[in-house]
Enzyme design. Structure first.
Site: not given
Length: 579
Positions: A304-307, A357
């Protein structure tokens, strides 16, 4: 004349009788000697091997010289797994069955009670091995009970020395350290992965005993090979903090499970790796099997958004965006699929895209760069590649092997869908960001020297993104609850839908927070993953971010890291009052 003849005849007859007896005796002696000679020849030549074997069977004994399994210790030398000496209670059925009135004997009743084995069941086992000279009645019995059994002096019952593993930290490090089976063979975790290193080679000696059991001859000796101790990179003080806070976070969020990994940025050492719920490796009879798995290396999820920071770093390097660029973040369509954000924003800065995000913002940036450049940036950070930490069972992850990438594929990839990673791979990603773009191998073994690495991105671009990530834990950011009073932290929160057994997204979520502290001079990276939170809130910023904050606060304090942002204390206090 007649008398003379008669005397001569009698004398001759007497001599003949004596001669006959003499020859008979002589013949008997000769025959006996002949038979004895044949017997000696038979015994010494024809049947010598059988006799030697029979004699050896009665007098020769081979004794095992146990090699104690090596200890597993943390980086400070605290034991995580040690070997304690215990005994096996053994029986010789061939001796026991010759004993009369066994079942009525008080000493046998005492043995039954101390081993918690019904006497009837015990003798069913003994009777089923009538011809055996050795069977186990019980294993891994502590010395106190063993001494009591020894004093019972039961015929055919004897003790055999063996060892047992003990795990002082129990649930705190269970999935990482693992456990051995009853024979001392590693079957989970570090115990399994480093089994050859931890296991020495038992020695043996061959002796000859007399009928009283005294050693009368030492025939041969094979020396045992000593085992090796293993010093992990884990710090049990930090591991305890991480486990306790993670356990509390799983409970509060009503998650199915949780995973947390703490990395030393400078060395790449794993300082803590915890899972909740856990189990007690000292009592494996009552474990729940699903809790044995080390989810940090076995479970896969979409990041998800961590990349999103990867996309921003690559775009800055390519010159597609600048630090002060403004991106149109209104929802848009790709191949009849709408790309939108949780909250509407008409325009956002690059910092704002990370802070809010924004899927729209990062998608548009990804679509503006060459596909191969985007893919290469993910590969450089190790997504979809095993960490080679040395732990058996580590999954590779999944990176789609497509030859053609549509715009929709690129857009979804930019916000972490369409690929699968392990928690450990995500921890490596943030460790690389914290190292200002140095890709350094992770280690579960204590290292005495700084580990070298490869510079995969120019430090100036990575530092810019770290500064942007600080906004996530500031007012207006999705990870405000990840803030740590007195410290600058760079974080990214995320929430991803889970994929069901039929390959479709279901209404279950994975919530995560990944970050770095202190942001001014990164020392630690920490990732928190909560699987399927079922409380009122399920977003990463609401459930995993507080766990990140609680753990990082205690870690920085325990390690005496100097605060680098005293100005955020009032802000955090106000935020806590509102929440």
């Amino acid at each position: 004349m007649y008398k003379k003849e008669k005397n001569r005849f009698l004398k001759s007859k007497q001599i003949n009788y004596i001669n006959w007896r003499f020859f008979l005796l002589y013949g008997f002696i000769f025959l006996s000697l002949f038979i004895l000679t044949l017997r000696v020849i038979f015994l010494q030549i024809i049947s010598s091997n059988r006799l030697i074997t029979e004699g050896d069977r009665r007098t020769l004994r081979t004794q095992s010289l146990l090699s104690t399994r090596g200890a597993i210790k943390d980086r400070r030398g605290y034991p995580l797994a040690v070997t304690v000496l215990v005994n096996a209670i053994c029986a010789d059925p061939s001796v026991i069955l010759k004993t009369k009135n066994i079942k009525n004997h008080k000493r046998w009743q005492a043995l039954s009670e101390i081993l918690s084995i019904p006497l009837k069941k015990m003798f069913l086992r003994i009777n089923s091995h009538k011809k055996s000279k050795f069977i186990y009645l019980a294993r891994q019995i502590n010395p106190e009970i063993s001494e009591y059994i020894k004093k019972l002096q039961l015929p055919g019952i004897f003790l055999l020395e063996e060892s047992k593993r003990y795990y002082p930290f129990k649930e705190i490090s269970a999935q990482l350290v693992g456990f051995t089976n009853i024979d001392g063979i590693g079957i989970e975790g570090i115990e399994k992965s480093f089994d050859l290193l931890l296991t020495g080679k038992p020695g043996k000696r061959k002796i000859r005993q007399d009928n009283k059991g005294h050693v009368i001859e030492k025939i041969s000796l094979v020396h045992k090979r000593a085992s090796n101790n293993l010093n992990l990179s884990i710090d049990t003080k930090l591991q305890t903090i991480v486990y306790n806070e993670l356990q509390e976070g799983v409970k509060k969020s009503q998650s199915d499970s949780g995973t947390a990994i703490l990395i030393n940025i400078k060395s790449g050492e794993v300082l803590a790796m915890a899972n909740s719920p856990s189990y007690n490796p000292n009592n494996i009879r009552h474990i729940i099997q699903k809790n044995v798995r080390n989810k940090a290396i076995t479970d896969l999820f979409e990041p998800g958004s961590t990349v999103k920071p990867i996309v921003i770093i690559e775009a800055l390097k390519l010159g597609i965006i600048q630090e002060n660029s403004i991106i149109d973040t209104k929802p848009f369509l790709i191949q009849k699929h709408q790309i939108k954000d949780v909250s509407y924003h008409e325009k956002l800065t690059i910092t704002g895209i990370l802070q809010k995000s924004s899927n729209v913002g990062v998608s548009k940036i990804a679509l503006s760069m060459p596909t191969l450049k985007l893919l290469d940036s993910y590969i450089k950070f190790g997504l979809g590649k095993p960490t080679q930490l040395g732990l058996i069972g580590e999954k590779h992850g999944f990176f789609p092997p497509k030859k053609r990438w549509s715009n929709l594929d690129k857009a979804t990839l930019s916000f972490g869908y369409g690929l699968m990673v392990t928690p450990l791979q995500l921890a490596r990603l943030y460790s690389t960001i914290a190292s200002y773009g140095i890709y350094r191998p992770l280690s579960i073994i204590k290292t005495d020297r700084p580990t070298g690495g490869k510079q995969i991105f120019p430090p100036k671009y990575v530092k810019k993104v770290i500064n942007m990530m600080e906004s996530v834990s500031q007012p207006g950011g999705g990870g405000l609850q990840a803030a740590v009073r007195g410290y600058r932290v760079a974080v990214k929160t995320g929430t991803a839908k889970k994929v069901g057994i039929h390959g479709r997204y279901i209404k279950k979520y994975t919530a995560y927070t990944a970050g770095i502290a202190p942001a001014s001079d990164p020392r630690f990276s920490l990732i928190i993953i909560l699987d399927n939170p079922q409380g009122k809130k399920y977003y990463g910023g609401a459930v995993s971010a507080p766990v990140f904050s609680n753990i990082m606060k205690l870690i920085l304090k325990k390690m005496n890291i100097k605060p680098d942002n005293l100005s955020n204390q009032k802000m955090i206090l106000k935020s806590n009052k509102r929440n």
